[in-house]
Design a protein around this motif. Structure first.
Motif, PDB file in Angstrom:
ATOM      1  N   ASN A   1      16.103   0.822  -3.406  1.00  0.00           N
ATOM      2  CA  ASN A   1      15.105   0.367  -2.424  1.00  0.00           C
ATOM      3  C   ASN A   1      14.052  -0.557  -3.035  1.00  0.00           C
ATOM      4  O   ASN A   1      12.964  -0.722  -2.483  1.00  0.00           O
ATOM      5  N   LEU A   2      14.324  -1.162  -4.166  1.00  0.00           N
ATOM      6  CA  LEU A   2      13.341  -2.041  -4.800  1.00  0.00           C
ATOM      7  C   LEU A   2      13.082  -3.290  -3.954  1.00  0.00           C
ATOM      8  O   LEU A   2      11.954  -3.779  -3.869  1.00  0.00           O
ATOM      9  N   ALA A   3      14.177  -3.802  -3.333  1.00  0.00           N
ATOM     10  CA  ALA A   3      14.012  -4.993  -2.495  1.00  0.00           C
ATOM     11  C   ALA A   3      13.072  -4.711  -1.319  1.00  0.00           C
ATOM     12  O   ALA A   3      12.233  -5.547  -0.951  1.00  0.00           O
ATOM     13  N   GLU A   4      13.202  -3.524  -0.711  1.00  0.00           N
ATOM     14  CA  GLU A   4      12.320  -3.165   0.396  1.00  0.00           C
ATOM     15  C   GLU A   4      10.864  -3.030  -0.075  1.00  0.00           C
ATOM     16  O   GLU A   4       9.932  -3.452   0.594  1.00  0.00           O
TER      17      GLU A   4
ATOM     18  N   THR B   1       5.019  -8.112  -0.803  1.00  0.00           N
ATOM     19  CA  THR B   1       4.813  -9.535  -0.502  1.00  0.00           C
ATOM     20  C   THR B   1       4.086  -9.711   0.839  1.00  0.00           C
ATOM     21  O   THR B   1       3.186 -10.554   0.959  1.00  0.00           O
ATOM     22  N   ASN B   2       4.453  -8.937   1.840  1.00  0.00           N
ATOM     23  CA  ASN B   2       3.777  -9.013   3.138  1.00  0.00           C
ATOM     24  C   ASN B   2       2.312  -8.619   3.018  1.00  0.00           C
ATOM     25  O   ASN B   2       1.440  -9.217   3.659  1.00  0.00           O
ATOM     26  N   SER B   3       2.041  -7.598   2.227  1.00  0.00           N
ATOM     27  CA  SER B   3       0.651  -7.173   2.048  1.00  0.00           C
ATOM     28  C   SER B   3      -0.172  -8.265   1.376  1.00  0.00           C
ATOM     29  O   SER B   3      -1.325  -8.518   1.748  1.00  0.00           O
TER      30      SER B   3
ATOM     31  N   HIS C   1       0.400 -11.478   1.502  1.00  0.00           N
ATOM     32  CA  HIS C   1       0.277 -12.617   2.416  1.00  0.00           C
ATOM     33  C   HIS C   1      -0.714 -12.342   3.534  1.00  0.00           C
ATOM     34  O   HIS C   1      -1.551 -13.195   3.882  1.00  0.00           O
ATOM     35  N   ASP C   2      -0.668 -11.150   4.127  1.00  0.00           N
ATOM     36  CA  ASP C   2      -1.490 -10.838   5.302  1.00  0.00           C
ATOM     37  C   ASP C   2      -2.798 -10.137   4.958  1.00  0.00           C
ATOM     38  O   ASP C   2      -3.679 -10.021   5.818  1.00  0.00           O
ATOM     39  N   GLY C   3      -2.930  -9.658   3.720  1.00  0.00           N
ATOM     40  CA  GLY C   3      -4.150  -8.964   3.333  1.00  0.00           C
ATOM     41  C   GLY C   3      -4.211  -7.527   3.802  1.00  0.00           C
ATOM     42  O   GLY C   3      -5.270  -6.899   3.741  1.00  0.00           O
ATOM     43  N   PHE C   4      -3.051  -6.990   4.265  1.00  0.00           N
ATOM     44  CA  PHE C   4      -3.030  -5.603   4.728  1.00  0.00           C
ATOM     45  C   PHE C   4      -3.006  -4.653   3.532  1.00  0.00           C
ATOM     46  O   PHE C   4      -2.609  -5.017   2.416  1.00  0.00           O
TER      47      PHE C   4
END
Length: 521
Positions: free
Chosen positions: A66-69, A75-77, A79-82
Motif C-alpha cells: 500500500n505504499l503507492a496509496e 501528495t494530495n495533502s 497540494h491542497d494543504g489538508f
C-alpha cells in the motif's frame, strides 16, 4: 527554518517545535523537499537527528504494501494543504514491521513559508513494552487509540473554535518573542496591507522597518519610542496611531501585554490593535458641531445685545433729538447769539441722529437672518445635545438622565438653534449646581407630546430660581459673571419657531421647559 551556518541542519527554533510533538516527531519543508527527524524518529529510522533528509531515505523504512496509496495521500495533502493522516507499516531499526499512525499538519511562518509538523505513533501491541521503551515510543492499545482519536477530535474542534475567534474579532492580534521576533498574526482585515518583515539580523529592527512602511510618518517616532521603552522596561505599551490602507490611513489603538513564567521571566509579547477610525472621525465632527454651536451662540448673543441696546438707547437719543430741535426753535427768537445757539443745537440734533443710525447698523450686522429649517426628530436633537454636553468637559461631575417620549416627535425647526436653546438650559443647570456647592449633580431632560405639541424640559436639583418673574428679561442674571442674555436668547429663538418657554421651581431645584409645534412631514 534552516540553520544560518549549516544549510543541512534545521534551526534551533524548529528543533523546539519538533521536540514538543508527542511520539516520534518530524517536519517536512516544502521549499526544500526535505524531511527533518526529531531524536526519537531519527533513532528509529537510523538517520541523523535534525538534519535535512531526502524523501527517498524515509521511503526505505516504509513497508512496501500500500505504499503507492500512502504516497498518493501524502501528495494530495501537500497540494491542497489538508491535514495528513494515515496508518502504515514501518521497518524500524532493530524491530520487525510495526504499524504506526502517521499524521501531520501544515503551518505557516510569519515570512509566508510553509512547513509540515507531524508525528508517528505505534498503534498495536506487537512489540514488548521494553522494546518500545528502548525505541523511545509510546505503546497504544486499540482502546487507547480510540480514546486518543476522540481526544484529538475534541482538541481540534476547540483549536478550530479558538482560531475562528482570533481570526474574526475586529482587531489585529499578534505574538512576538521577547526580542521582538514576530511569531503570529491573526487574519488581518482586508483593508490593511500585511506587514512585510525583512530578513535582518536584529528582530526588533526588522519589525520597526516593517512598521515604517505602513505607519503614518507623523506617528512613527512616537510609536517607535513607546515600543523601545516597552522592550527596555518589560511593560506593555498603549498608543493611537494611523496605519496605511488602500485608500489612505485609518486610526488604530494598539496595546501590548507581556507574558511571564512563574519566575517572572518574559516569555512572550501579545498585542492587539483596534480600528478606532470611526470614533476619531465622530469626535472630530463633535468638535466641529461644538464650534458651530459656539459660533451661533456668539452671533445670537450679539443679535440680542444689539436689539437690547437699540431698545434702551434709541428712546434717549430720540428725546435728545426732540429737545435739541425745541432748543433750536426757542433760541431762534431773542436773546442774542442766535446763530451760534442755532448752530450748536443743530450739531446736537445731527449727532443724535448719527448715534441712532450707528445703533441701527450694529443691529443689522449681528442680527440672525432667516435660517433654513428642516423636518427633524426632536428626540434625536436632544440625544445629540446631551452627548455634546457630556463630552464637552469629561471632568464634569454631572449625570444627565434622559426621559424621552416613545413617540419620536418631529418638528420643522432650525436644528442648530434648538440645540443652542437646550445647551443653554443644560449649562445654566450645571452652573447653578456649582454655585450651590453640589459635588454630584443630576440633570433630567424630558420630552412629552400632547395636542400636537412637544414639550422639552430641563430639571436640576440646585435650589431653584430666586425671581421667576424676571428670569427671561434681558440683562437679568443671578450669576456673578453672567450677562443676562442666555434665557432671553432662548425665548427669542423658541418664539421664532412658534413655541413658548416657561420656568418653575420644584422641591429640589428648578425646571425650565419650552414647546414646539409638531409636524407630521
Amino acid at each position: 527554518m534552516i540553520d544560518a551556518e549549516n544549510s543541512d541542519v534545521i534551526s534551533s527554533d524548529m528543533r523546539k517545535y519538533i521536540d514538543l510533538v508527542p511520539g516520534a516527531g518530524w517536519a517536512y519543508f516544502a521549499d526544500y523537499d526535505r524531511f527533518a527527524m526529531g531524536a526519537v524518529a531519527a533513532d528509529i529510522l537510523g538517520v541523523p537527528a535534525y538534519n535535512l533528509v531526502a524523501p527517498s531515505e524515509i521511503l526505505r523504512s516504509l513497508a512496501s504494501s500500500n505504499l503507492a496509496e500512502l504516497m498518493r495521500h501524502w501528495t494530495n495533502s501537500l497540494h491542497d494543504g489538508f491535514e495528513f493522516d494515515a496508518i502504515h507499516g514501518i521497518r524500524a531499526k532493530d524491530v520487525k514491521k510495526q504499524w504506526v499512525r502517521l499524521s501531520g499538519k501544515r503551518h505557516e511562518l510569519v515570512s509566508g513559508a510553509f512547513f509540515w509538523l507531524g508525528t508517528a505513533l505505534p498503534i498495536d501491541g506487537e512489540l514488548t513494552l521494553g522494546q518500545h521503551s528502548q525505541a523511545g515510543l509510546v505503546v497504544l492499545t486499540q482502546q487507547d487509540y480510540s480514546e486518543m482519536i476522540a481526544s484529538r477530535k475534541f482538541l481540534e474542534d476547540r483549536e478550530h473554535q479558538l482560531s475562528l475567534v482570533v481570526s474574526t474579532i475586529p482587531a489585529v492580534v499578534w505574538e512576538t518573542e521577547p526580542d521582538g521576533r514576530a511569531t503570529f498574526f491573526n487574519k488581518r482585515s482586508a483593508r490593511f496591507p500585511p506587514f512585510v518583515v525583512p530578513a535582518m539580523g536584529n528582530p526588533h529592527e526588522s519589525m520597526m522597518s516593517a512598521m515604517r512602511s505602513v505607519i503614518h510618518p507623523d506617528d512613527q517616532d512616537r510609536l517607535e519610542g513607546a515600543i523601545a521603552v516597552s522592550m527596555r522596561n518589560g511593560d506593555g505599551w498603549l498608543q493611537r496611531y494611523r496605519r496605511r490602507t488602500d485608500d489612505g490611513y485609518r486610526w488604530l489603538e494598539g496595546r501590548t501585554h507581556p507574558l511571564r513564567d512563574e519566575n517572572g521571566k518574559l516569555v512572550r509579547w501579545y498585542g492587539m490593535a483596534i480600528d478606532i477610525d470611526d470614533e476619531v472621525r465622530a469626535n472630530e465632527r463633535l468638535r466641529s458641531a461644538i464650534s458651530d454651536l459656539e459660533r451661533v451662540a456668539r452671533i445670537a448673543s450679539m443679535a440680542e445685545l444689539s436689539a437690547s441696546i437699540t431698545h434702551e438707547v434709541s428712546q434717549p437719543l430720540a428725546a435728545i433729538s426732540a429737545n435739541a430741535d425745541a432748543c433750536r426753535r426757542w433760541l431762534s427768537a431773542e436773546p442774542p447769539n442766535i446763530e451760534r445757539a442755532r448752530l450748536s443745537a443743530e450739531n446736537v440734533y445731527r449727532d443724535a441722529q448719527l448715534a441712532a443710525e450707528i445703533v441701527k447698523r450694529m443691529r443689522s450686522m449681528f442680527q440672525l437672518g432667516e435660517q433654513e429649517r428642516t423636518w427633524a426628530n426632536v428626540n434625536a436633537i436632544i440625544r445629540d445635545v446631551c452627548q455634546l454636553f457630556s463630552r464637552d468637559e469629561p471632568s464634569r461631575s454631572v449625570l444627565v438622565v434622559q426621559d424621552l417620549t416613545d413617540h419620536e416627535p418631529h418638528a420643522v425647526v432650525d436644528a442648530i438653534q434648538i440645540q443652542q436653546v437646550l445647551m443653554n438650559l443644560l449649562r445654566n443647570a450645571f452652573e447653578a449646581g456649582i454655585e450651590n456647592g453640589i459635588d454630584r449633580q443630576v440633570i433630567r431632560v424630558s420630552s412629552v407630546c400632547y395636542k400636537g405639541i412637544v414639550c422639552i424640559s430641563v430639571e436640576d436639583e440646585a435650589g431653584g430660581i430666586s425671581d421667576l418673574s424676571r428670569v427671561f428679561d434681558t440683562f437679568y442674571t443671578t450669576k456673578q459673571q453672567g450677562t443676562g442674555m442666555g434665557l432671553a436668547i432662548c425665548r427669542t429663538i423658541v418664539a421664532s419657531h412658534g413655541g413658548s418657554v416657561s420656568a418653575e421651581n420644584t422641591e429640589r431645584g428648578a425646571k425650565v421647559w419650552f414647546t414646539l409645534p409638531m409636524s407630521l412631514s
